[in-house]
Design an enzyme around this catalytic site. Sequence first.
Site, short mmCIF file in Angstrom:
data_model
loop_
_atom_site.label_atom_id
_atom_site.label_comp_id
_atom_site.label_asym_id
_atom_site.label_seq_id
_atom_site.Cartn_x
_atom_site.Cartn_y
_atom_site.Cartn_z
N CYS A 1 -61.33 50.38 -21.47
CA CYS A 1 -62.39 51.14 -20.81
C CYS A 1 -63.45 51.59 -21.81
CB CYS A 1 -61.81 52.38 -20.15
SG CYS A 1 -60.39 52.04 -19.14
N ASN B 1 -50.59 52.01 -14.32
CA ASN B 1 -51.63 51.58 -15.26
C ASN B 1 -52.72 52.65 -15.26
OD1 ASN B 1 -54.41 50.28 -15.73
ND2 ASN B 1 -53.03 48.69 -16.48
N SER C 1 -66.04 43.00 -11.78
CA SER C 1 -66.64 44.24 -12.25
C SER C 1 -66.38 45.29 -11.17
CB SER C 1 -68.14 44.03 -12.47
OG SER C 1 -68.76 45.23 -12.86
N GLY D 1 -54.23 34.16 -16.90
CA GLY D 1 -54.34 32.85 -16.27
C GLY D 1 -53.05 32.17 -15.89
C1 LIG Z 1 -60.17 42.11 -9.64
C2 LIG Z 1 -59.45 42.51 -10.90
C3 LIG Z 1 -59.22 43.87 -11.16
C4 LIG Z 1 -58.57 44.26 -12.32
N1 LIG Z 1 -58.34 45.61 -12.54
C5 LIG Z 1 -57.65 45.99 -13.65
C6 LIG Z 1 -57.31 47.36 -13.86
O1 LIG Z 1 -57.64 48.24 -13.04
N2 LIG Z 1 -56.63 47.71 -14.99
C7 LIG Z 1 -56.24 46.76 -15.90
O2 LIG Z 1 -55.59 47.12 -16.90
N3 LIG Z 1 -56.51 45.46 -15.72
C8 LIG Z 1 -57.22 45.05 -14.62
N4 LIG Z 1 -57.49 43.71 -14.43
C9 LIG Z 1 -57.04 42.73 -15.44
C10 LIG Z 1 -55.76 42.06 -15.04
O3 LIG Z 1 -54.69 42.98 -14.90
C11 LIG Z 1 -55.37 41.00 -16.07
O4 LIG Z 1 -55.21 41.61 -17.33
C12 LIG Z 1 -56.41 39.90 -16.22
O5 LIG Z 1 -56.98 39.58 -14.99
C13 LIG Z 1 -55.84 38.62 -16.87
O6 LIG Z 1 -54.78 38.08 -16.11
P1 LIG Z 1 -54.99 36.91 -15.01
O7 LIG Z 1 -55.80 35.83 -15.66
O8 LIG Z 1 -53.61 36.51 -14.62
O9 LIG Z 1 -55.75 37.54 -13.89
C14 LIG Z 1 -58.14 43.29 -13.26
C15 LIG Z 1 -58.38 41.93 -13.00
C16 LIG Z 1 -59.02 41.53 -11.84
C17 LIG Z 1 -59.25 40.07 -11.60
#
Ligand SMILES: Cc1cc2nc3c(=O)[nH]c(=O)nc-3n(C[C@H](O)[C@H](O)[C@H](O)COP(=O)(O)O)c2cc1C
Lengths: 259, 300
Positions: free
Chosen positions: B129, B99, B70, B243
Amino acid sequence: MRSLTRYIIKQHIVKYFESTVESNIQITDDIYVMTVLRHEAKASAGQFFMLKCWDKELTLMRPISVYQASEEHLLFMYRLVGEGTRKLAALKNGDSISLLGALGNGYPLDQIHGRIAVVGGGVGIPPLSLTTKMLQAQGETVDAYLGYRDEIFAVEAFEPYCRDIFISSEKGPEGYRGFITDLLKAEQYDAVLTCGPEVMMRKVAQICSEKNVTCWCSMEHRMACGIGACLGCSIPTTEGMRRVCKDGPVFLASHLFQK
Amino acid sequence: MTNLHTTIHDIDFKNPIIAASGTFGFGEEYNELFDVSCLGGISSKGLTLRPKDGNMGIRVYETPSGMMNSVGLQNPGVDAFIEHYIPVMRQWDTVLIANMGGHSMDDYLEGASKLSAADIDILELNISCPNVKSGGMAFGIKAEVAAEVVKAVRKVCTKPLMVKLSPNAENIVEMAQACEAAGADSLSLVNTFQAMAIDVHRRKAIFENVYAGLSGAAIRPIALRMVHSVAKKVHIPVIGLGGITTAEDVLAFMMAGATAVQIGTVNFTTPDAGRQIVNDLARVCEQEHIDNIQDIVGIL
Ligand SMILES: Cc1cc2nc3c(=O)[nH]c(=O)nc-3n(C[C@H](O)[C@H](O)[C@H](O)COP(=O)(O)O)c2cc1C
Ligand SMILES: Cc1cc2nc3c(=O)[nH]c(=O)nc-3n(C[C@H](O)[C@H](O)[C@H](O)COP(=O)(O)OP(=O)(O)OC[C@H]3O[C@@H](n4cnc5c(N)ncnc54)[C@H](O)[C@@H]3O)c2cc1C
Ligand code: FES
């Protein structure tokens, strides 16, 4: 896991490498000291490493401060808290462990001179040990104020480098019975360095601010990347949002806690 | 040697691995650990028109095989990104994806016009958002709301437009089709799943906002299913994420229909995961006798 070190091509200041556990000793009910091979990693007072000894079982590495450092070794002193520290505590001599570090801005030794108090509480005490040693080495006079809940540990790691050591324990048999902040006479010092529970550091900061003494606090926060990329550890300061892992963990108390 | 090159919107990616938004900053910190030019692309920290401080309290929290976050879109704002961070990201030889999120239609439009005029390769639109106007419901929940934003942004955006879908959408396939019809050039999915954690001792939610986004290995099977069902129904490239931790996971997402993938949470588990996955991918493709990685896209 063996292949990690092979990837280190350039000698970066922060490095991700695999190391070997040389010893991992339980020193109290729930506190352990682990010695690992240093592999030329940098480490200064108040800095920390992200540690892991798992591949997929856990998602995040765990931040632990440098307790002591020698040419060959890094020592970490850590409390058993949950799953991650339990896995660390189960490591045996010769096991491998992955490290990322040294991380963060520790205590700015070049700005800390004269008579110094280090005030530690609980597992905030270990990082002050290396700090005290480095301060003494650069010619400063250090008093240590060490606050415990019950059992006392790590005092011997301060003894060679301090003028005086004050000990308090809320429940234990040794030292002053109460809070370590009751003993601190800030006006005797040019600077106070503190690390421990936030309530304790707030109190230290307040005492220092009343006596106009510079106070440096080492903050704790949940971390994901540990290198400043995810903004998972940002906290509000008078200078705006700051990352505990990269801009900190050490901050001027006056930037953290408003009067 | 397997050909790992991937083309999206006529832009060449040296491999299909992209660092996911919010997990990689602007690349600077990770570049201290390994040469980030080895990646196919980097998606910037989520930007908003104006700088944002993000959320207070706990921002990251480990969960079984994953984590919740968050962060609240803490970022320096579009102007500072253009002035300071585009030059930083341009040092690396990798595709630059900006992004961007927003909390109102005006934010999205002004931000998108500015970014579109700047030196970026692709604009990735984050529609997860909360929309201030509709009481905080995310833009990416209802297809008609998302389509309205995408259509409007499309009009001001001269760069390729990648729309990043939320897995919390009412119907992910309808959402994908609505965004395609509204003018998206490609889709990336998934963003994080809305989730919750409680500290039972304190009898309080862990996060100040109560709900937070779940990511990491725990979401992978669901993300894979979503990528598969969306890729079957749209005619634009799909970028898969959720993931991914190994080169095999990359292949799975590509077989399910992804043209490229993004890696997020794994960067925290293994700080040089980007480099490792790129290297492993080449090796695994050899073993699997894949000559051209694009040959496996959507074979299932
Ligand atoms: C700490 C953190 C911050 C994130 N910030 C953004 C963001 O600013 N904009 C966005 O589109 N997705 C954001 N995400 C989502 C990731 O880009 C991604 O869509 C999501 O974590 C799923 O992929 P993963 O399981 O490989 O992490 C964030 C994820 C994490 C863990
Ligand atoms: C810069 C820094 C230095 C630290 N130095 C030390 C040290 O020298 N010795 C020591 O004993 N402890 C230290 N800690 C605290 C230590 O990181 C946590 O106790 C540890 O991460 C707990 O992990 P766990 O899996 O056992 O506990 P769990 O509660 O199961 O952990 C779950 C998650 O929460 C995080 N977490 C839990 N407690 C804390 C905490 N207090 N601070 C930050 N993250 C936490 C974990 O990293 C993990 O991501 C330090 C923390 C920080 C931020
Ligand atoms: S833990 Fe990622 S920025 Fe500090």
